[in-house]
Design a protein around this motif. Sequence first.
Motif, PDB file in Angstrom:
ATOM      1  N   THR A  36      30.231 -78.276  -4.091  1.00 26.51           N
ATOM      2  CA  THR A  36      29.872 -79.266  -5.104  1.00 26.51           C
ATOM      3  C   THR A  36      29.780 -78.552  -6.455  1.00 26.51           C
ATOM      4  O   THR A  36      30.776 -78.327  -7.114  1.00 26.51           O
ATOM      5  CB  THR A  36      28.563 -79.969  -4.753  1.00 26.51           C
ATOM      6  OG1 THR A  36      27.509 -78.993  -4.583  1.00 26.51           O
ATOM      7  CG2 THR A  36      28.707 -80.755  -3.454  1.00 26.51           C
ATOM      8  N   ASP A  37      28.604 -78.152  -6.832  1.00 23.80           N
ATOM      9  CA  ASP A  37      28.395 -77.496  -8.121  1.00 23.80           C
ATOM     10  C   ASP A  37      28.163 -76.005  -7.956  1.00 23.80           C
ATOM     11  O   ASP A  37      28.044 -75.494  -6.840  1.00 23.80           O
ATOM     12  CB  ASP A  37      27.191 -78.119  -8.833  1.00 23.80           C
ATOM     13  CG  ASP A  37      25.901 -77.917  -8.025  1.00 23.80           C
ATOM     14  OD1 ASP A  37      25.955 -78.021  -6.777  1.00 23.80           O
ATOM     15  OD2 ASP A  37      24.852 -77.663  -8.630  1.00 23.80           O
ATOM     16  N   VAL A  38      28.081 -75.316  -9.090  1.00 26.75           N
ATOM     17  CA  VAL A  38      27.597 -73.943  -9.147  1.00 26.75           C
ATOM     18  C   VAL A  38      26.491 -73.904 -10.201  1.00 26.75           C
ATOM     19  O   VAL A  38      26.283 -74.872 -10.918  1.00 26.75           O
ATOM     20  CB  VAL A  38      28.723 -72.950  -9.492  1.00 26.75           C
ATOM     21  CG1 VAL A  38      29.713 -72.855  -8.350  1.00 26.75           C
ATOM     22  CG2 VAL A  38      29.446 -73.350 -10.768  1.00 26.75           C
ATOM     23  N   GLY A  39      25.791 -72.780 -10.297  1.00 29.83           N
ATOM     24  CA  GLY A  39      24.627 -72.736 -11.173  1.00 29.83           C
ATOM     25  C   GLY A  39      24.660 -71.695 -12.264  1.00 29.83           C
ATOM     26  O   GLY A  39      23.728 -70.872 -12.357  1.00 29.83           O
ATOM     27  N   PRO A  40      25.693 -71.667 -13.135  1.00 31.69           N
ATOM     28  CA  PRO A  40      25.646 -70.730 -14.263  1.00 31.69           C
ATOM     29  C   PRO A  40      24.427 -71.010 -15.123  1.00 31.69           C
ATOM     30  O   PRO A  40      24.028 -72.162 -15.308  1.00 31.69           O
ATOM     31  CB  PRO A  40      26.950 -71.036 -15.019  1.00 31.69           C
ATOM     32  CG  PRO A  40      27.303 -72.432 -14.635  1.00 31.69           C
ATOM     33  CD  PRO A  40      26.849 -72.579 -13.214  1.00 31.69           C
ATOM     34  N   GLU A  41      23.825 -69.948 -15.660  1.00 32.28           N
ATOM     35  CA  GLU A  41      22.492 -70.069 -16.259  1.00 32.28           C
ATOM     36  C   GLU A  41      22.477 -69.913 -17.773  1.00 32.28           C
ATOM     37  O   GLU A  41      23.311 -69.223 -18.358  1.00 32.28           O
ATOM     38  CB  GLU A  41      21.570 -69.005 -15.653  1.00 32.28           C
ATOM     39  CG  GLU A  41      21.344 -69.197 -14.167  1.00 32.28           C
ATOM     40  CD  GLU A  41      20.638 -68.016 -13.544  1.00 32.28           C
ATOM     41  OE1 GLU A  41      19.904 -68.236 -12.570  1.00 32.28           O
ATOM     42  OE2 GLU A  41      20.817 -66.880 -14.017  1.00 32.28           O
TER      43      GLU A  41
END
Length: 434
Positions: free
Chosen positions: A154-159
Amino acid sequence: MPISRAVRRTTLRFGAVALAGALLAACGSGSSDSSASDGGKVTLTVDLFGTFGFKEAGLYAEYEKLHPNVTVKESSTEQENDYWKALQTRLAGGGGLADVQGIEVGRVAAVTQQQADKFEDLNALGARNLKNDYSPAKWAAATTSDGRTLGLGTDVGPEAICYRTDLFKKAGLPTDRDELAKKWSTWDGYLELGEQYQAKAGSKSRWMDSVGSLYSLMTGQQKERYYDASGKLIYADNPAVKSAWDTSVKAAEAGLSAKLAQWTPAWNQAFSSGSFATIGCPAWMLGYIKGQAGAAGQGKWDIAPLPGGVAGNWGGSYLAIPKGSKHAKEAYDLIKWLTAAPQQAKLFKKQGSFPSNLGAIDAVEDVKDPYFNNAPIGEIFGKAAETAPVQVLGLHDNDVNTQITNALGEVERKGTSSATAWSHAEKGIENAVG
């Protein structure tokens, strides 16, 4: 497509690489008793944690219009830890499973290495044709050593860092995102700015929500944090973990934290009350902030790049189909559609969930978010995703992280010494890992 964008598609790195190793057999097999069909009509059940955003972005409703014979029913557990425990119970007992189950990236190694017989091989349903739509790391993390793919990303979590511009102004701090990025180019710079904020803001508002959040940001910037590529547990001797721990303790002792445990009612309320001025902000947090701060928060928030010179990754998920689903083919059609480029692009524009589908990444690079002062979220999180490491995750990655952040909570809320809290973390990890 311009050459620069084509090159970017081949070099983006997200998520985590599942550790190599032999698959461990898990006893029993799941079966779904939670979906039903009647006269050609199908009800697909989707069980998730947190806010994936599918319902909020109107994707289920859109899918149902495209497929009049399908009804989608979602259930969601706020805390991922609670969700995971319940899922393990259902997998062991074989009942109560949904047609689609969400898997957090920190759990995917456990699924591929220990529970592969509990989930459908999506390649057998057609997923092998989708492999080139994702970065190699995102695809590999949900694929077993013998080539079975158990989830679609689904998504990824770049911060980044989300911050309250109104609170910054009151404290006499700059609000321009580029200027702030220079001032907090290092974590020491971030804490120094926090001390300046605290001197003006007093006790009614703190610089950050919690030191556990700070710790997760810092360790998210590392390729290896708790396990090495061989599967060995290395957290106790990893200097990156020690540095993140020491910095978090320093922030707690300096009084920079609002001492709010994440996902609690008090934490949720603080998004609108102004109890903290900054928060670690993986892309999916944007939708959460909007939900908690509401319309009154629009224009009060902005986004700037993460300190430390390299972005990190925090979170990201997969959609999987348990063995025994009565509607595996229909469930696959649904998750294939939900994770396709048009839907991932729409989800980012509406909820802030950064895509794992490469086509969607190209489609959102120019997106701005009016809620966050028209911050160029496509650019900010796109660059963050490019520099985020491909992080090695192990079987108990989430368990280790939970024990350490819980121990940091003792430091900030109870005044427990760093040494004592660390010993508590080690004991908790030993019990969790076994």
